[in-house]
Design a protein around this motif. Structure first.
Motif, PDB file in Angstrom:
ATOM      1  N   LYS A 170       0.841  -1.196   0.000  1.00 57.98           N
ATOM      2  CA  LYS A 170       0.000   0.000   0.000  1.00 57.98           C
ATOM      3  C   LYS A 170       0.883   1.255   0.000  1.00 57.98           C
ATOM      4  O   LYS A 170       0.657   2.182  -0.782  1.00 57.98           O
ATOM      5  CB  LYS A 170      -0.910  -0.021   1.227  1.00 57.98           C
ATOM      6  CG  LYS A 170      -1.833   1.171   1.328  1.00 57.98           C
ATOM      7  CD  LYS A 170      -2.953   0.881   2.329  1.00 57.98           C
ATOM      8  CE  LYS A 170      -3.972   2.007   2.378  1.00 57.98           C
ATOM      9  NZ  LYS A 170      -3.529   3.087   3.262  1.00 57.98           N
ATOM     10  N   ASP A 171       1.881   1.273   0.856  1.00 58.52           N
ATOM     11  CA  ASP A 171       2.773   2.424   0.928  1.00 58.52           C
ATOM     12  C   ASP A 171       3.473   2.663  -0.393  1.00 58.52           C
ATOM     13  O   ASP A 171       3.593   3.783  -0.862  1.00 58.52           O
ATOM     14  CB  ASP A 171       3.844   2.195   2.006  1.00 58.52           C
ATOM     15  CG  ASP A 171       3.363   2.663   3.365  1.00 58.52           C
ATOM     16  OD1 ASP A 171       2.650   3.677   3.392  1.00 58.52           O
ATOM     17  OD2 ASP A 171       3.694   2.021   4.363  1.00 58.52           O
ATOM     18  N   GLU A 206       0.954   3.896  -3.008  1.00 55.52           N
ATOM     19  CA  GLU A 206       0.557   5.283  -2.722  1.00 55.52           C
ATOM     20  C   GLU A 206       1.655   6.240  -3.149  1.00 55.52           C
ATOM     21  O   GLU A 206       1.387   7.304  -3.712  1.00 55.52           O
ATOM     22  CB  GLU A 206       0.272   5.467  -1.227  1.00 55.52           C
ATOM     23  CG  GLU A 206      -1.152   5.130  -0.858  1.00 55.52           C
ATOM     24  CD  GLU A 206      -1.427   5.359   0.627  1.00 55.52           C
ATOM     25  OE1 GLU A 206      -0.518   5.834   1.352  1.00 55.52           O
ATOM     26  OE2 GLU A 206      -2.541   5.045   1.055  1.00 55.52           O
ATOM     27  N   ALA A 207       2.894   5.856  -2.895  1.00 53.98           N
ATOM     28  CA  ALA A 207       4.017   6.708  -3.308  1.00 53.98           C
ATOM     29  C   ALA A 207       4.027   6.825  -4.829  1.00 53.98           C
ATOM     30  O   ALA A 207       4.255   7.900  -5.378  1.00 53.98           O
ATOM     31  CB  ALA A 207       5.341   6.136  -2.801  1.00 53.98           C
ATOM     32  N   MET A 226       1.448   9.179  -6.043  1.00 51.79           N
ATOM     33  CA  MET A 226       1.892  10.564  -5.876  1.00 51.79           C
ATOM     34  C   MET A 226       2.879  10.961  -6.968  1.00 51.79           C
ATOM     35  O   MET A 226       2.921  12.105  -7.396  1.00 51.79           O
ATOM     36  CB  MET A 226       2.519  10.747  -4.495  1.00 51.79           C
ATOM     37  CG  MET A 226       1.488  10.672  -3.377  1.00 51.79           C
ATOM     38  SD  MET A 226       2.271  10.584  -1.760  1.00 51.79           S
ATOM     39  CE  MET A 226       2.973  12.226  -1.676  1.00 51.79           C
ATOM     40  N   MET A 227       3.697  10.004  -7.399  1.00 48.34           N
ATOM     41  CA  MET A 227       4.661  10.308  -8.460  1.00 48.34           C
ATOM     42  C   MET A 227       3.936  10.628  -9.763  1.00 48.34           C
ATOM     43  O   MET A 227       4.351  11.495 -10.516  1.00 48.34           O
ATOM     44  CB  MET A 227       5.610   9.138  -8.674  1.00 48.34           C
ATOM     45  CG  MET A 227       6.581   8.930  -7.520  1.00 48.34           C
ATOM     46  SD  MET A 227       7.597   7.459  -7.799  1.00 48.34           S
ATOM     47  CE  MET A 227       8.368   7.316  -6.188  1.00 48.34           C
TER      48      MET A 227
END
Lengths: 560, 88
Positions: free
Chosen positions: A67-68, A71-72, A75-76
């Motif tokens: 998930k992390d 999510e990153a 954002m990219m």
């Protein structure tokens, strides 16, 4: 038959037909757009936003570490600097496809040039770039194929978005051509227990439909296996399945010698999962998480509540708590905020606590109170002990504050070399193999350039562990292992042969270590340990232990 | 305008998860925040790509400049995030 080597993740075996992941989209042609920059800008922003939303949705579905990562990535895709770079290129008349490609490529080059961990993130950017371009071209997004039957996936490297949503009923195993042991593919394969071999360069030659056997423990992929090899692989898969199907039993050697298998935990959250995987208790509970977000040490009452929650989860079992292990590498302003040239050799562990005794006293008081209020068996140990004097200091303070069992971590060669005297002044020892290796080999464990030296199989490290094991046996005091070394199924047997009386590890490693221990008697383990100790280096020690293990098992098969 | 320099607390530097948490916090603050690594060119702190491509490691010093909104509160929150260790 051909063997392809790479880095294996975990201990699993898989056999099945190869399905290759679709090759990448070609680089968008650099030609002038027939649309105006505003219109191209709208197209680019729309596709970036759709892909961002897709990645975020995949993250929410996957959960956990994935998930992390996703999510990153989301954002990219919608990164303001990236959109700026795309807009700059559109202003010169580029197509949205080309502008997106170039903008991502710039950051990709930047990361790849930095090498190491960041270099491996470069693959993440390639993946996002491909997804956005596919969306712009109205092509299917690159991703894991679905041939409708179980298969072994072969890919150049998997993006987190792919690994996170792998259908584990269909994907029997995973082979990547690129990617190292710290790539996302490796991290996620480890977390989800997917049989994987990464960085297998020669796997690029495998074709759809080829039958392969993947052996993670050896880091080997066999293409065109013989019927005997396929049968052996299927037997190994069935054996592993049988191991995980039965309720976990307490850790023991083939002759019945008990070797309690414990969990390493960094917070109370993982307790239930550890018990489910058969942890017989906790061998290392790190308490840093209580302190890291704080400007001041948490109060005795706050700490007591956390410890009580931990001990309640492990009622009736042993829980070894390590008091705060902080130093210049994990700075806590209230403990030590003086910058140091050499944090690993600085005011850390028991040294820092002794310098701020009030913090140690409060922690011990909270632990003793939690112990009194629950019925787990609490042991408490101090990190970074180098001298008998530090051992006496810690144990007498712990006993004064109501701790019943107080011990030390053996992480420094000095403590290992005089283990008899150190153990004479406390109740037990627990060997932290990561730091013990770092200090024995004089190789910074955080520095990639000396990573090859950070190997607990090195006979110098094993010899120090043997010193502690012998001292424990002589004095009748427990000697546990709580470093990464205990999670290696073969090394775990060697460690028991060197005198370890319990092993503590990440809960996900328990099943493989339990199965490995059950194959050897105590005298077998000692024979493996002697073979490893006599070797010249780490690789030779592993090979020697492996050969000794094979001798033992084949002699037994011949006799039966 | 508010400015402050901080030492990175995260064991593995300002990569991946810590960078994500940080840029999310910047974006949520609504303020314009620029980040620079000791003497380097300032980058938009709301850009995860800008932040990770600085190659900021544990112990590095970075300077934050906050403009707009409750500058002091935003700065304090971000400094808190950067000095914390988010890795186990």
């Amino acid at each position: 038959m051909m063997e392809i080597t790479g880095t294996g993740i975990g201990q699993g075996v898989a056999v099945g037909p190869v399905v290759r992941m679709a090759e990448r989209l070609p680089e968008p042609v650099d030609r002038p757009s027939h649309l105006d920059p505003e219109r191209e800008g709208e197209r680019a922003r729309a596709s970036l936003s759709v892909v961002g939303a897709e990645l975020a949705a995949r993250g929410a579905k996957a959960g956990g570490a994935a998930k992390d990562v996703l999510e990153a990535q989301a954002m990219m895709a919608e990164d303001p600097s990236l959109i700026e770079a795309v807009t700059t290129r559109l202003a010169t008349g580029a197509t949205a496809e080309r502008a997106v490609f170039e903008a991502f490529a710039t950051y990709r080059e930047l990361l790849a040039g930095m090498g190491g961990y960041l270099g491996e993130r470069a693959a993440d950017l390639d993946d996002i770039s491909q997804r956005v371009i596919a969306h712009l071209l109205k092509l299917p997004a690159p991703g894991v194929p679905d041939p409708g039957h179980p298969f072994i996936l072969v890919a150049r490297d998997l993006a987190p978005a792919d690994t996170a949503t792998l259908d584990l009923d269909k994907v029997l195993g995973l082979i990547t051509v690129d990617g190292g042991p710290t790539s996302h593919t490796a991290i996620l394969a480890r977390e989800k227990s997917i049989v994987a071999v990464v960085g297998a360069a020669d796997a690029a030659g495998l074709a759809d439909g080829d039958t392969v056997v993947v052996e993670a423990a050896r880091g080997v992929v066999t293409s065109g296996p013989t019927p005997e090899q396929i049968a052996a692989a299927k037997a190994a898969i069935a054996e592993r399945a049988a191991q995980t199907a039965v309720a976990p039993t307490p850790g023991a050697l083939a002759d019945g010698t008990a070797v309690p298998l414990l969990a390493n935990l960094g917070s109370t959250d993982g307790a239930a999962e550890a018990i489910r995987l058969g942890a017989e208790g906790v061998g290392l509970f790190r308490t840093e998480f209580l302190f890291l977000d704080a400007d001041a040490a948490p109060s005795v009452r706050e700490q007591q509540a956390q410890y009580t929650r931990l001990l309640t989860a492990f009622a009736g079992r042993k829980v070894v708590v390590r008091v705060l292990d902080a130093g210049a590498d994990k700075p806590l302003s209230f403990l030590n905020d003086a910058p140091e040239e050499n944090p690993a050799l600085g005011l850390r562990g028991i040294r820092a606590l002794r310098h701020s005794e009030a913090i140690l006293r409060e922690q011990l008081t909270a632990l003793a109170a939690a112990d009194a209020a629950t019925d787990a068996e609490l042991w408490v140990m101090a990190p970074m002990i180098a001298t008998v004097d530090e051992t006496r200091y810690f144990t007498s303070l712990a006993k004064e504050l109501g701790i019943r069992v107080a011990g030390v971590m053996v992480e420094t060669p000095s403590a290992a070399l005089i283990a008899g005297r150190v153990l004479g002044a406390c109740d037990f020892a627990s060997i932290g193999t990561n730091d013990l290796t770092q200090y024995t080999m004089a190789a910074d464990r955080l520095l990639g350039t000396v990573a090859a030296l950070q190997n607990p199989w090195h006979p110098a490290v094993l010899r120090l562990i043997a010193e502690v094991g012998a001292a424990g046996a002589e004095l009748g005091k427990p000697v546990g292992i709580c470093g990464e070394a205990a999670a290696d199924p073969l090394l775990a047997v060697v460690l028991v042969g060197l005198g370890a009386t319990s092993l503590s590890m990440s809960p996900s490693a328990l099943a493989d270590v339990r199965a490995s221990l059950a194959r050897y008697s105590l005298s077998d383990a000692q024979a493996l340990a002697q073979a490893a100790l006599a070797a010249e280096g780490a690789a030779e020690a592993r090979a020697a232990a492996d050969a000794a293990a094979t001798d033992i098992t084949s002699a037994r098969e011949a006799a039966s | 305008m508010q400015e402050q320099t901080v030492r990175i607390g995260s064991t593995h530097g300002l990569h991946a998860r810590p960078a994500k948490l940080f840029t999310q916090a910047v974006a949520a603050s609504g303020a314009t925040v620029m980040l620079s690594k000791s003497g380097g060119t300032p980058v938009n702190a709301a850009s995860i790509l800008g932040v990770i491509s600085q190659g900021i490691d544990h112990g590095d010093e970075v300077t934050l400049v906050v403009e707009g909104g409750d500058e002091r509160a935003v700065l304090e929150q971000l400094i808190g995030l950067l000095s914390t260790d988010h890795d186990d």
